[in-house]
Design an enzyme around this catalytic site. Structure first.
Site, PDB file in Angstrom:
ATOM      1  N   GLU A 134     -39.114 -12.492 -14.993  1.00 20.27           N
ATOM      2  CA  GLU A 134     -40.341 -13.234 -15.231  1.00 20.27           C
ATOM      3  C   GLU A 134     -40.264 -13.952 -16.570  1.00 20.27           C
ATOM      4  O   GLU A 134     -39.627 -13.461 -17.507  1.00 20.27           O
ATOM      5  CB  GLU A 134     -41.544 -12.287 -15.226  1.00 20.27           C
ATOM      6  N   HIS A 167     -48.042 -12.379 -12.222  1.00 21.64           N
ATOM      7  CA  HIS A 167     -48.236 -11.018 -12.736  1.00 21.64           C
ATOM      8  C   HIS A 167     -49.657 -10.853 -13.274  1.00 21.64           C
ATOM      9  O   HIS A 167     -49.875 -10.425 -14.407  1.00 21.64           O
ATOM     10  CB  HIS A 167     -47.219 -10.705 -13.827  1.00 21.64           C
ATOM     11  N   GLY A 206     -53.609  -7.023 -12.708  1.00 27.23           N
ATOM     12  CA  GLY A 206     -54.572  -6.333 -13.563  1.00 27.23           C
ATOM     13  C   GLY A 206     -55.230  -7.244 -14.573  1.00 27.23           C
ATOM     14  O   GLY A 206     -55.890  -6.761 -15.499  1.00 27.23           O
TER      15      GLY A 206
END
Length: 400
Positions: A259, A282, A285
């Site tokens: 990433e 990503h 959360g």
């Protein structure tokens, strides 16, 4: 003064608890690596990171004064936990704070993919009208397989069941099912009956490429795969092949084997451009609520360790909770888990004339941790003797 560096734009909610404990807080918006990271580590007692900053054994060894590491996220695979423990550094994370955010995203993605919204949206943006019901399904009545039935996986199951889905799960540990969820004996059994497969496992050698060509071949034709756990869990090339061959009906991938370190770096994936595929950076959360909760939770654990020596919640360290400091002094000693370590410590204390008023000892693997309350502040000579002892990793003193 104790100093902390918070990297990767950690939520401001972490600042107030740290400053309230008398800790000076510095902040950086991005991740660090190499010499720049080591310079920061060498200049601070605490460091807070998220998922993009990686702390390897050499990084940890370069900062002998570092007291603790806070991972302001769920995962801790970005830290060499064994090296941190060997250096006497507890690592804290927030295993529950973003559970709801990830679970909600997974359910939303399942609905979007079952309805084939990604490709219909792309066509509409391109000026094409693709109205039709072919290949679009309700979530109600479908089966979702949850691989990894821990904090997030079990909550996904609760939300899915509330929507009328049938829930099956596979976990290497025995887990008590919630609602009507049913455990499967093997991964293949779980994915073979599922319309939606969602992954919620940690990054370990055992889970690397857990979902490979073999597992994808065992999936129900037209199934949907969602990965909001760790990027190394899925063989991306095998997934891309399954999607191109239309053996799978779609996928939502939030984490990748590699990433970008910052938002300014380019992102490249074999999954780009494929129909009915959701790619997100990503952000499972990444809600305001989750980041605020994470900032508060991890900062509180760091403060608790700094002020009491308590290590409850440490992922790599013996867990001790000695409570608030009531005695004149408290000695925190990290040592090799070997016979005679406690006797050696207590002998040195006796020779210094310090009386023990309370003592808490726990071991974990090769590391021992003992918290000792004393009736007086030990001498500087004792502290030098402790730090020079071959069996002791580090000793820290707290006073009232």
């Amino acid at each position: 003064m104790t100093t902390a560096m918070l990297l990767e734009n950690i939520h401001q909610s972490a600042t107030a608890p740290l400053q309230g404990a008398g800790i000076s807080v510095d902040r950086r918006t991005g991740a660090l690596a190499g010499d720049e990271l080591r310079q920061v580590l060498a200049a601070h007692d605490l460091v807070g990171i998220r998922s993009a900053t990686h702390l390897r054994a050499a990084d940890i060894a370069s900062a002998p004064q570092l007291l603790s590491i806070g991972c302001f996220c769920i995962g801790t695979s970005q830290v060499d936990l064994e090296a941190a423990a060997a250096a006497g550094i507890p690592v804290f994370n927030a295993p529950f704070s973003n559970t709801r955010s990830v679970a909600e995203l997974v359910i939303a993605e399942a609905v979007m993919l079952l309805r084939r919204i990604p490709e219909k949206s792309a066509l509409a943006h391109a000026g094409k009208w693709a109205k039709g019901a072919s290949g679009a399904f309700e979530a109600r009545g479908k089966t979702i397989a949850i691989v990894g039935y821990g904090n997030i996986g079990s909550q996904v199951g609760v939300l899915a069941e509330a929507m009328g889905m049938q829930v099956v799960y596979f976990d290497v540990l025995a887990r008590l099912s919630l609602g009507s969820a049913r455990a499967c004996a093997t991964l293949e059994e779980a994915v073979g009956q599922a319309d939606v497969v969602t992954l919620h496992v940690p990054a370990t050698p055992r889970t690397r490429n857990l979902v490979d060509a073999r597992v994808l071949a065992a999936c129900k034709p037209g199934a949907i795969l969602i990965n909001a756990s760790r990027g190394t869990v899925v063989d991306i090339a095998a997934l891309a092949a399954a999607l191109r061959e239309k053996r799978l009906g779609g996928a939502a991938i939030d984490v990748f084997p590699e990433e970008p370190k910052t938002n300014s770096e380019p992102f490249v994936s074999e999954l780009q451009g494929l129909p009915n595929v959701l790619l997100t950076p990503h952000v499972g959360g990444s809600t305001e609520e989750a980041q605020e909760n994470i900032g508060t939770e991890v900062a509180a654990k760091l403060v608790h360790f700094l002020t009491t020596g308590g290590t409850i919640g440490a992922v790599n360290f013996p867990e001790v909770d000695p409570g608030p400091l009531q005695a004149p002094a408290r000695l925190l000693n990290v040592h090799s888990n070997a016979p005679g370590a406690l006797a050696a410590l207590n002998t040195l204390l006796a020779q210094d004339g310090a009386n023990i008023t309370g003592q808490h000892l726990q071991t974990r693997g090769a590391t021992g941790y003992v918290v000792t309350d004393l009736d007086r502040v030990p001498s500087a000579g004792l502290m030098e003797a402790l730090r020079a002892h071959a069996g002791f990793v580090r000793s820290r003193l707290l006073t009232r």
